[in-house]
Structures are given as structure tokens and as C-alpha cells.
Design a protein around this motif. Structure first.
Motif, PDB file in Angstrom:
ATOM      1  N   VAL A  30       0.830  -1.201   0.000  1.00 17.99           N
ATOM      2  CA  VAL A  30       0.000   0.000   0.000  1.00 17.99           C
ATOM      3  C   VAL A  30       0.869   1.258   0.000  1.00 17.99           C
ATOM      4  CG1 VAL A  30      -1.988  -1.063   1.093  1.00 17.99           C
ATOM      5  CG2 VAL A  30      -0.147  -0.188   2.527  1.00 17.99           C
ATOM      6  N   SER A  34       3.521   0.470   4.084  1.00 21.73           N
ATOM      7  CA  SER A  34       2.768  -0.783   4.112  1.00 21.73           C
ATOM      8  C   SER A  34       2.887  -1.487   5.450  1.00 21.73           C
ATOM      9  CB  SER A  34       3.240  -1.706   2.980  1.00 21.73           C
ATOM     10  OG  SER A  34       4.610  -2.022   3.138  1.00 21.73           O
ATOM     11  N   TYR A  37       0.374  -0.079   7.808  1.00 24.31           N
ATOM     12  CA  TYR A  37      -0.972  -0.522   7.427  1.00 24.31           C
ATOM     13  C   TYR A  37      -1.230  -1.934   7.918  1.00 24.31           C
ATOM     14  CZ  TYR A  37      -5.079  -1.592   4.605  1.00 24.31           C
ATOM     15  OH  TYR A  37      -6.343  -1.953   4.202  1.00 24.31           O
ATOM     16  N   ASP A  66      -7.071   6.658   5.828  1.00 24.14           N
ATOM     17  CA  ASP A  66      -5.661   6.879   5.506  1.00 24.14           C
ATOM     18  C   ASP A  66      -5.238   6.194   4.213  1.00 24.14           C
ATOM     19  OD1 ASP A  66      -5.484   8.331   7.833  1.00 24.14           O
ATOM     20  OD2 ASP A  66      -4.571   6.705   9.004  1.00 24.14           O
ATOM     21  N   TYR A  67      -5.888   5.058   3.884  1.00 26.98           N
ATOM     22  CA  TYR A  67      -5.531   4.290   2.690  1.00 26.98           C
ATOM     23  C   TYR A  67      -6.804   3.969   1.915  1.00 26.98           C
ATOM     24  CZ  TYR A  67      -1.318   3.580   5.510  1.00 26.98           C
ATOM     25  OH  TYR A  67      -0.211   3.763   6.299  1.00 26.98           O
ATOM     26  N   ASN A  70      -7.038   0.819  -0.623  1.00 29.31           N
ATOM     27  CA  ASN A  70      -6.740  -0.558  -0.233  1.00 29.31           C
ATOM     28  C   ASN A  70      -8.015  -1.214   0.276  1.00 29.31           C
ATOM     29  OD1 ASN A  70      -5.893  -2.778   1.804  1.00 29.31           O
ATOM     30  ND2 ASN A  70      -4.049  -2.385   0.597  1.00 29.31           N
TER      31      ASN A  70
END
Length: 303
Positions: A30, A34, A37, A66-67, A70
Motif C-alpha cells: 500500500v 505498508s 498498514y 488513511d488508505y 486498499n
């Protein structure tokens, strides 16, 4: 009657199919962060397994913010209302929340799959998400959504059956489908034959046991499925064995505790069942209050 029993069986299996979509064994890229995450995702999943869904939900919401590209956090966030729907009383509110969250999870998952057509994690997610939507929509009599989701989900399911046999997640998926195909009542065999799905229960158990014995996180999920299937086969001692292992790993999981109490009661272990129901009542769990109510009722019957 046979078709009704098989449909009910599929509903329970779908709840357990959370296992097939357990993506912790395959960290996703990500970006540069990563590691952060995946660490946060682990904490969210751990809270989910402890049925601490308020904490899990907060973590998944933070990850989605935040992501946003994903899909993993979207999938697990949608699983909270799905499990609440089937374990907590099938409320229309939980159904609506699941359908909304799962639709967003599907959108993000399909975008990821378009970027990498060999991303098996996304195939697993989409197979389950569409299947879950079909079941919830059917239960809520939203038949158009149910049919459309079911047909789309089956296309991803066919891809699932072609996954690498050495992958424990694939073992779980294949084991469940082999078992289901082998368990279909004779009058419904034409359905599985028509769609090219065949298998037998023994082959299903073998694949599931291999996943349960693996050193991956999905071993817990395989044990959960095996416990249900062994109960269905009236092999209560085997079911109890796997539930004991799950309770040891996740003592705060009210679902595992309640189902172990049920198996103990069905096995004639009244004292052990009484103590287990008392543990359910002692858990500080704000979710799944129905399981607490059922435990209280069973305690009254035992005593």
C-alpha cells in the motif's frame, strides 16, 4: 423440505466463509507505509476475533481514511454488520449497513483487481462479498440484488477453486466447496452438476484439516469451520476439540464460548456447559447480546 435444509446450510457456511477471505497471510503493498498498514490491520482483525467490534470498527475506519485505495479494511469493516446480522438477530438495520459497506468494498476490490489480474486476495474478497450480499438480500426479500450478486459471486468462486492447492486459504475454500457439493441432497444433485461443481465430504474434511494444521493465521478459521461441520455430522467430540482450541486462542470471543457451551450440553456434559454459559454471561461484550440472552435461558433449563 430438502431445498430448505440445504439453503439453511449454505447460510451457516457463508458465515463461516469469513475464513476463506482471511487475508492476513498475504500482506498487501500500500505504498511506503505498508508495514504500518498491516500492523494496524492485524490489530483490527484481532479485535474482530475477540468480538470487540467497536474497537475493530474504529481501526478499520481509520485505515479506510488513511488508505482509501486498499480494499482489506473495507472488507473487514463490512464483516462486522454481516456477522451481527446472522449472530445478532437479523435486523434490517444490520442488513442495510452491510449492503452499503460491502458495495464500497466491492468497488475498491475491483479497482485493485483491474490493476493486478492475478491478485488472488482480491478474487477471494469478491467471491465472498458477492456471496454474502446474495444471502443477506435473499433473507431480506430483495430478490433482484440476491440473484445478481449470486451470479456475479459464482464467477469469482470458480476462480477460487482454481487457486494454488498449497495455499491454506485455497485449502479452506476448496474444502468447503467439496464438502457442500458432496452433501447436497440427491434431489438437488442436478444443480451442482449443471454448474460443474463436484466433490465429496471426505475430500472436504481432508483439505480443511490441512489448513487447520498449517502455521498460518487461517488455521483458526479452518478450525471454526471444522467445528461446525463435525457438529453437523453428529461427531460432537471432534467439534468440541476444535472449539476448545479456538476458545484457548480467543477467550474473549463470545461466539466461540457460546458454541462450545452448546456442544458440551449436547454431549451430556452439563456441568461443563453450565460453567461455559456462565463465562459467556461474564464477558464484557457490548455486541451480540442475543448470545448472552440464550446463555441465560440455557442456564435456567440446565438448573
Amino acid at each position: 423440505m430438502a431445498s430448505e435444509k440445504y439453503y439453511n446450510f449454505l447460510i451457516i457456511i457463508a458465515v463461516l466463509m469469513f475464513a476463506v477471505l482471511n487475508v492476513r497471510a498475504v500482506p498487501q503493498k500500500v505504498g511506503e507505509d505498508s508495514t504500518t498498514y498491516n500492523q494496524k490491520l492485524e490489530k483490527g482483525i484481532e479485535a474482530f476475533y475477540k468480538t470487540n467490534w467497536q474497537r475493530a470498527g474504529n481501526i478499520f475506519k481509520e485505515l479506510k481514511s488513511d488508505y482509501p485505495n486498499n480494499a482489506q479494511a473495507y472488507f473487514f469493516h463490512s464483516m462486522i454488520p454481516f456477522w451481527d446480522y446472522y449472530f445478532g438477530g437479523r435486523s434490517e438495520q444490520s442488513a442495510d449497513l452491510f449492503l452499503r459497506r460491502s458495495q464500497k468494498a466491492i468497488t475498491v476490490s475491483r479497482k485493485q483487481l483491474q490493476q493486478n489480474s492475478t491478485d488472488t486476495t482480491m478474487v477471494l474478497m469478491l467471491s465472498g462479498l458477492y456471496g454474502y450480499r446474495s444471502l443477506v438480500a435473499a433473507s431480506e426479500k430483495r430478490y433482484q440484488t440476491a440473484v445478481e450478486s449470486g451470479m456475479t459471486g459464482f464467477r469469482y468462486t470458480r476462480q477460487l477453486l482454481a487457486l494454488n492447492a498449497d495455499d491454506p486459504r485455497a485449502m479452506i475454500g476448496k474444502g468447503m466447496f467439496y464438502y457442500m457439493a458432496g452433501s447436497v441432497p440427491g434431489k438437488l444433485k442436478w444443480v451442482t452438476n449443471m454448474i460443474g461443481l463436484s466433490g465429496d465430504t471426505e475430500k472436504g474434511f481432508k483439505a480443511l484439516k490441512k489448513a487447520a494444521e498449517s502455521d498460518t493465521y487461517v488455521r483458526n478459521d479452518a478450525k471454526m469451520i471444522l467445528a461446525y461441520l463435525y457438529e453437523r455430522e453428529d461427531q460432537l467430540e471432534n467439534a468440541r476439540k476444535y472449539l476448545l482450541e479456538l476458545v484457548k486462542a480467543y477467550p474473549q470471543n463470545i461466539i466461540f464460548q457460546y458454541n462450545l457451551a452448546r456442544i458440551q450440553e449436547k454431549s451430556g456434559q452439563q456441568q461443563a456447559a453450565r460453567q461455559r454459559y456462565q463465562k459467556v454471561l461474564a464477558l464484557e461484550n457490548v455486541d451480540l447480546q442475543m448470545l448472552r440472552q440464550k446463555s441465560r435461558k440455557q442456564l435456567e433449563l440446565i438448573e
